[in-house]
Design an enzyme around this catalytic site. Structure first.
Site, PDB file in Angstrom:
ATOM      1  N   GLY A  61       0.780  -1.225   0.000  1.00  0.00           N
ATOM      2  CA  GLY A  61       0.000   0.000   0.000  1.00  0.00           C
ATOM      3  C   GLY A  61       0.810   1.273   0.000  1.00  0.00           C
ATOM      4  O   GLY A  61       1.989   1.290  -0.318  1.00  0.00           O
ATOM      5  N   SER A  62       0.136   2.312   0.419  1.00  0.00           N
ATOM      6  CA  SER A  62       0.580   3.687   0.314  1.00  0.00           C
ATOM      7  C   SER A  62       1.820   4.000   1.143  1.00  0.00           C
ATOM      8  O   SER A  62       2.023   3.458   2.226  1.00  0.00           O
ATOM      9  CB  SER A  62      -0.560   4.599   0.770  1.00  0.00           C
TER      10      SER A  62
END
EC number: 4.2.1.182
Length: 130
Positions: A61-62
């Site tokens: 993810g981010s």
């Protein structure tokens, strides 16, 4: 039994392990206010990581995930240490800026939730002690 990986951090830490067999996204996957796993697809959804040694294969993810780890630390809800099979920048940077010991490159299939381990990030060792 001792497992060997590569460590980041200085402090030897002992604690109870909580293991996820799935990659973890800290952004949207962990509540930084409570330390509870909130990712609906996580195999440890609803569990607290506060004060435990968090074990998972790798982050996903981010890049904001690093700051979620930092927020967990500032809120007193962070894991005591992190053990991952595969180090990647999001989790590594999050651990470094938060002062959380991290061991990477460990075969996590040897670890089970509830086990007690001692980690030494200087040597990269994870020792199962109970």
């Amino acid at each position: 039994m001792k497992l060997k990986g590569k460590g980041v951090g200085k402090n030897i830490v002992e604690g109870e392990v909580i293991v996820s067999k799935k990659p973890l996204s800290f952004l949207g996957g962990v509540d930084p206010e409570t330390g509870i796993i909130i990712d609906p697809d996580s195999d440890i959804k609803g569990e607290s990581i506060e004060g435990k040694i968090l074990v998972f294969p790798k982050g996903r993810g981010s890049t904001v995930g690093s700051y979620v780890i930092y927020a967990l630390s500032r809120n007193g809800k962070a894991p005591k240490a992190i053990i991952v099979e595969e180090a990647e920048p999001i989790v590594t940077v999050g651990a470094i800026i938060s002062g959380i010991p991290l061991i990477a490159g460990v075969d996590i299939s040897k670890l089970r939730t509830g086990m007690k381990v001692r980690i030494n990030p200087r040597t990269g060792e994870v020792e199962i002690i109970g």
